[in-house]
Write a protein that holds these residues in place. Structure first.
Motif, mmCIF file in Angstrom:
data_model
loop_
_atom_site.group_PDB
_atom_site.id
_atom_site.type_symbol
_atom_site.label_atom_id
_atom_site.label_comp_id
_atom_site.label_asym_id
_atom_site.label_seq_id
_atom_site.Cartn_x
_atom_site.Cartn_y
_atom_site.Cartn_z
ATOM 1 N N GLN A 1 3.116 -14.078 21.423
ATOM 2 C CA GLN A 1 4.287 -13.724 22.220
ATOM 3 C C GLN A 1 5.576 -13.672 21.396
ATOM 4 O O GLN A 1 6.569 -13.080 21.841
ATOM 5 N N TYR A 2 5.571 -14.260 20.222
ATOM 6 C CA TYR A 2 6.793 -14.314 19.411
ATOM 7 C C TYR A 2 6.946 -13.096 18.492
ATOM 8 O O TYR A 2 8.015 -12.895 17.924
ATOM 9 N N LEU A 3 5.902 -12.321 18.337
ATOM 10 C CA LEU A 3 5.977 -11.151 17.467
ATOM 11 C C LEU A 3 6.910 -10.102 18.067
ATOM 12 O O LEU A 3 6.835 -9.803 19.257
ATOM 13 N N GLU A 4 7.777 -9.536 17.242
ATOM 14 C CA GLU A 4 8.673 -8.458 17.675
ATOM 15 C C GLU A 4 8.399 -7.220 16.832
ATOM 16 O O GLU A 4 8.261 -7.311 15.605
ATOM 17 N N VAL A 5 8.331 -6.084 17.499
ATOM 18 C CA VAL A 5 7.989 -4.821 16.847
ATOM 19 C C VAL A 5 8.920 -3.731 17.370
ATOM 20 O O VAL A 5 9.294 -3.726 18.543
ATOM 21 N N GLY A 6 9.300 -2.802 16.495
ATOM 22 C CA GLY A 6 10.162 -1.715 16.924
ATOM 23 C C GLY A 6 10.086 -0.533 15.974
ATOM 24 O O GLY A 6 9.299 -0.520 15.018
ATOM 25 N N SER A 7 10.940 0.457 16.242
ATOM 26 C CA SER A 7 10.951 1.690 15.459
ATOM 27 C C SER A 7 12.392 2.098 15.182
ATOM 28 O O SER A 7 13.274 1.918 16.031
ATOM 29 N N ARG A 8 12.631 2.653 13.985
ATOM 30 C CA ARG A 8 13.949 3.154 13.607
ATOM 31 C C ARG A 8 13.792 4.431 12.786
ATOM 32 O O ARG A 8 12.770 4.624 12.116
ATOM 33 N N THR A 9 14.811 5.245 12.830
ATOM 34 C CA THR A 9 14.864 6.423 11.978
ATOM 35 C C THR A 9 15.649 6.077 10.714
ATOM 36 O O THR A 9 16.712 5.457 10.793
ATOM 37 N N ALA B 1 6.377 -10.461 8.122
ATOM 38 C CA ALA B 1 7.163 -9.271 8.452
ATOM 39 C C ALA B 1 6.494 -8.080 7.790
ATOM 40 O O ALA B 1 5.777 -8.229 6.787
ATOM 41 N N GLY B 2 6.757 -6.886 8.342
ATOM 42 C CA GLY B 2 6.135 -5.708 7.757
ATOM 43 C C GLY B 2 6.871 -4.433 8.092
ATOM 44 O O GLY B 2 7.629 -4.358 9.067
ATOM 45 N N ALA B 3 6.655 -3.441 7.239
ATOM 46 C CA ALA B 3 7.171 -2.091 7.461
ATOM 47 C C ALA B 3 6.028 -1.108 7.295
ATOM 48 O O ALA B 3 5.218 -1.231 6.370
ATOM 49 N N TRP B 4 5.989 -0.135 8.198
ATOM 50 C CA TRP B 4 4.987 0.937 8.142
ATOM 51 C C TRP B 4 5.780 2.235 8.193
ATOM 52 O O TRP B 4 6.446 2.516 9.194
ATOM 53 N N LEU B 5 5.743 3.005 7.128
ATOM 54 C CA LEU B 5 6.613 4.163 6.965
ATOM 55 C C LEU B 5 5.837 5.468 7.052
ATOM 56 O O LEU B 5 4.750 5.601 6.484
ATOM 57 N N ARG B 6 6.446 6.432 7.747
ATOM 58 C CA ARG B 6 5.879 7.777 7.828
ATOM 59 C C ARG B 6 7.056 8.759 7.963
ATOM 60 O O ARG B 6 7.760 8.742 8.974
ATOM 61 N N ASP B 7 7.298 9.554 6.916
ATOM 62 C CA ASP B 7 8.422 10.494 6.902
ATOM 63 C C ASP B 7 9.727 9.729 7.146
ATOM 64 O O ASP B 7 10.030 8.803 6.412
ATOM 65 N N GLU B 8 10.488 10.088 8.196
ATOM 66 C CA GLU B 8 11.773 9.419 8.433
ATOM 67 C C GLU B 8 11.650 8.279 9.448
ATOM 68 O O GLU B 8 12.661 7.713 9.881
ATOM 69 N N THR B 9 10.423 7.900 9.813
ATOM 70 C CA THR B 9 10.216 6.848 10.815
ATOM 71 C C THR B 9 9.803 5.539 10.162
ATOM 72 O O THR B 9 8.878 5.498 9.351
ATOM 73 N N LEU B 10 10.510 4.486 10.519
ATOM 74 C CA LEU B 10 10.193 3.124 10.085
ATOM 75 C C LEU B 10 9.701 2.337 11.290
ATOM 76 O O LEU B 10 10.438 2.158 12.262
ATOM 77 N N LEU B 11 8.455 1.910 11.247
ATOM 78 C CA LEU B 11 7.961 0.931 12.209
ATOM 79 C C LEU B 11 8.116 -0.437 11.578
ATOM 80 O O LEU B 11 7.715 -0.645 10.434
ATOM 81 N N TRP B 12 8.718 -1.357 12.303
ATOM 82 C CA TRP B 12 8.973 -2.691 11.752
ATOM 83 C C TRP B 12 8.371 -3.757 12.667
ATOM 84 O O TRP B 12 8.212 -3.563 13.869
ATOM 85 N N ALA B 13 8.051 -4.892 12.050
ATOM 86 C CA ALA B 13 7.532 -6.032 12.801
ATOM 87 C C ALA B 13 7.952 -7.302 12.079
ATOM 88 O O ALA B 13 8.039 -7.332 10.853
ATOM 89 N N ASP C 1 0.866 -1.170 0.000
ATOM 90 C CA ASP C 1 0.000 0.000 0.000
ATOM 91 C C ASP C 1 0.909 1.228 0.000
ATOM 92 O O ASP C 1 1.281 1.752 1.060
ATOM 93 N N ASP C 2 1.293 1.680 -1.195
ATOM 94 C CA ASP C 2 2.228 2.796 -1.309
ATOM 95 C C ASP C 2 1.675 4.076 -0.699
ATOM 96 O O ASP C 2 2.417 4.852 -0.079
ATOM 97 N N GLU C 3 0.381 4.305 -0.869
ATOM 98 C CA GLU C 3 -0.221 5.548 -0.387
ATOM 99 C C GLU C 3 -0.073 5.701 1.115
ATOM 100 O O GLU C 3 0.176 6.807 1.622
ATOM 101 N N ARG C 4 -0.200 4.586 1.837
ATOM 102 C CA ARG C 4 -0.150 4.643 3.301
ATOM 103 C C ARG C 4 1.183 4.153 3.866
ATOM 104 O O ARG C 4 1.343 4.068 5.076
ATOM 105 N N GLY C 5 2.117 3.803 2.998
ATOM 106 C CA GLY C 5 3.434 3.373 3.455
ATOM 107 C C GLY C 5 3.428 2.039 4.168
ATOM 108 O O GLY C 5 4.212 1.823 5.102
ATOM 109 N N ILE C 6 2.569 1.130 3.737
ATOM 110 C CA ILE C 6 2.434 -0.189 4.379
ATOM 111 C C ILE C 6 2.959 -1.257 3.417
ATOM 112 O O ILE C 6 2.499 -1.362 2.279
ATOM 113 N N PHE C 7 3.907 -2.070 3.914
ATOM 114 C CA PHE C 7 4.506 -3.125 3.098
ATOM 115 C C PHE C 7 4.591 -4.389 3.951
ATOM 116 O O PHE C 7 5.263 -4.401 4.986
#
Length: 218
Positions: free
Chosen positions: A192-200, A109-121, A20-26
């Motif tokens: 319980q096995y899902l891991e999620v975080g944030s990076r610039t 796995a997934g990436a959710w992008l907004r400006d310079e912030t990457l949310l990953w899972a 979903d390019d419009e919402r930055g969801i991959f």
């Protein structure tokens, strides 16, 4: 986003992706391969159906949630519920035999992008990485299946091996998260096995969301 496979030609494709390019969801998901029955691999594959159901549920949840790390986790875990509904519908949920009638499942796995912030899972051996413009890997999520494999049993027959691994090592966090592995099968313990975080990230960085087959090439 690319999918490819090698090996037996009668094995169905079990990966899925959602972009979903419009919402930055991959998002990507890898359906966990089924044990072939007398007629070979089931086609349509319940593993493929699990991967697709998982991604549809995650995407639908992200569309209604604000951009935040905890919301990404909530959305990903909602995919586990979608796989549970699939297993109930297919008749696997009540009495899985951990062989031909095992639970359908997938990792993701997934990436959710907004400006310079990457949310990953990520879950288990799927992952997310960032690369520089020249292809240098700057950061990568770890493979959580590799340490668990060190504890898998060596038994006389293929059936004994697969049944034991699926029954005793899959979604068994009480035995140690580093000695077992997670798969979204609908079981609550899988969450319980899902891991999620944030990076610039920086301009020009490449974000790679992948299933396990890409790791040897990173």
């Amino acid at each position: 986003m690319l999918s490819f496979q090698w090996g037996p030609t009668n094995r169905p494709q079990e990966d899925a992706l959602l972009r979903d390019d419009e919402r930055g969801i991959f998002l990507v998901a890898d359906g966990v391969t089924r044990t072939p029955g007398p007629r070979g691999y089931p086609d349509p594959s319940p593993a493929k159906q699990a991967a697709e159901a998982l991604l549809r549920a995650v995407h639908a949840a992200l569309l209604r949630l604000p951009f935040a790390q905890e919301n990404f986790a909530e959305a990903c875990r909602s995919g586990n519920g979608a796989v549970r509904e699939l297993n109930q519908r297919l008749g696997f949920w009540e009495h899985p035999d951990y062989w031909e009638n095992d639970l359908a499942g997938a990792v993701c796995a997934g990436a959710w992008l907004r400006d310079e912030t990457l949310l990953w899972a990520f879950l288990t051996d799927c992952g997310v990485a960032t690369l520089s413009p020249d292809g240098t890997v700057l950061w990568e999520t770890p493979d959580r299946l590799a340490p668990a494999k060190m504890h898998f049993p060596n038994l006389p027959t293929e059936k004994e091996i697969f049944v034991t691994i699926r029954r005793d090592f899959r979604n068994k966090p009480s035995r140690g998260l580093d000695r077992t592995y997670g798969v979204f099968t609908g079981e609550d313990e899988a969450r319980q096995y899902l891991e999620v975080g944030s990076r610039t990230i920086s301009p020009g960085d490449v974000v790679l969301v992948f299933t396990d087959g890409i790791r040897p090439f990173l």
